[in-house]
Design a protein around this motif. Sequence first.
Motif, PDB file in Angstrom:
ATOM      1  N   ILE A 124      51.689  76.586  62.828  1.00 26.56           N
ATOM      2  CA  ILE A 124      51.625  77.262  61.496  1.00 26.56           C
ATOM      3  C   ILE A 124      52.056  76.639  60.273  1.00 26.56           C
ATOM      4  O   ILE A 124      53.151  76.067  60.457  1.00 26.56           O
ATOM      5  N   LYS A 125      51.335  76.923  59.132  1.00 26.39           N
ATOM      6  CA  LYS A 125      51.438  76.295  58.085  1.00 26.39           C
ATOM      7  C   LYS A 125      52.234  76.979  57.115  1.00 26.39           C
ATOM      8  O   LYS A 125      52.763  76.686  56.177  1.00 26.39           O
ATOM      9  N   ASN A 126      51.857  78.357  57.194  1.00 22.22           N
ATOM     10  CA  ASN A 126      52.377  79.255  56.344  1.00 22.22           C
ATOM     11  C   ASN A 126      52.190  80.649  56.967  1.00 22.22           C
ATOM     12  O   ASN A 126      51.219  80.934  57.930  1.00 22.22           O
ATOM     13  N   GLN A 127      52.978  81.798  56.479  1.00 21.59           N
ATOM     14  CA  GLN A 127      52.860  83.217  56.989  1.00 21.59           C
ATOM     15  C   GLN A 127      52.596  83.825  55.868  1.00 21.59           C
ATOM     16  O   GLN A 127      53.339  84.029  54.673  1.00 21.59           O
ATOM     17  N   ILE A 128      51.356  84.871  55.971  1.00 19.15           N
ATOM     18  CA  ILE A 128      50.886  85.711  54.949  1.00 19.15           C
ATOM     19  C   ILE A 128      51.185  87.413  55.433  1.00 19.15           C
ATOM     20  O   ILE A 128      50.979  87.651  56.508  1.00 19.15           O
ATOM     21  N   GLU A 129      51.990  87.878  54.472  1.00 16.44           N
ATOM     22  CA  GLU A 129      52.272  89.489  54.757  1.00 16.44           C
ATOM     23  C   GLU A 129      51.393  90.415  53.911  1.00 16.44           C
ATOM     24  O   GLU A 129      51.319  91.594  54.302  1.00 16.44           O
TER      25      GLU A 129
END
Length: 334
Positions: free
Chosen positions: A59-64
């Motif tokens: 995982i490189k980033n988390q999108i909400e």
Amino acid sequence: MKVAIIGAGINGLYLSWKLSEMGHQVTVFEKREKIGKEVCSGLISDRILEFIPESKDLIKNQIEHCLIHFSRKTVKINFSKNFFVISHYELDNLVVKLAENSGAKIILNHPGLTSVVLTSDINILLRRGFERIVGCDGANSEVRKSLGLKDPEFRLGIQGFVSQNDSSSTRAKRRVEMNECSSTFVETWPTKNGFLWKIPRGIEIEYGIIEKPKEAKEIFNKFLKGKNIQLEKINSAFIPQGLIIPQSPRITLCGDAAGLTKPWSGGGVIWGLMAADLLLKNFPDFLKYKNMVKKFFFPKIIFSKIAAKMIYFLGFNMPWILPREYKIEGDFLL
């Protein structure tokens, strides 16, 4: 059973991993010299951890949430399930290790098989002793063509990147400091038959478009010019939509080869893995698998197509009707 899987993408590798764990003798044939899909945004819901728990390390980033920019209104879409930014290339290479560790045989650079499929003589594989054949060979599936099935509809996806780690650029430094490339939302700009996007990916930002093939490049270039954006590492690929599965007891399709992508976004990883699980649940009964896939996905495809057209119509023509903020499930709109 002796199983041949054509194509070492995420679906073919996942199936080879799980079928091998079930005790089947699985061989994956891949015409390319290496594993890993490179043309993909890799925006995948947290359901990926249900299928491949080991992917948490990728995982490189988390999108909400997502901002949809119509010309006269911006709508905020909150996701009830978070989305992860993951390198599809790294995901494929993770699963190939899991597949090989479970006993699957992966054969790369296999031109012999390619010529078999291209001459529409897939029965040669059956005569070699393979009892089941699964086509996971992507949007332009040769297995699908060898069976005389129609092609799905195609849209063109184009992506490019803006690096955010150039120490010589004051602008890049400022953006890194503002955490622009690790923000928790994506932005989209609807087009007539698709949309443009901006996805923060940690050390870089991705821009892209999904549209009809004849129109995508012109619209994308106009968008980039208007925002004074110069891209690096530009890639493109066809994105299928259609759900085509053969009426065959011994040969079937899964993932992009079956045209199984989300109508509104073109994403196919989670839907493909869900179809793969239906195949595993019903293996080796491919006819039952076909019925289960149609029963599960057809209502969702029809609903999402209608919903997407309605949102686009309102956004372009009557934006005041749309709420400024809305919550969706992400993989199924509901």
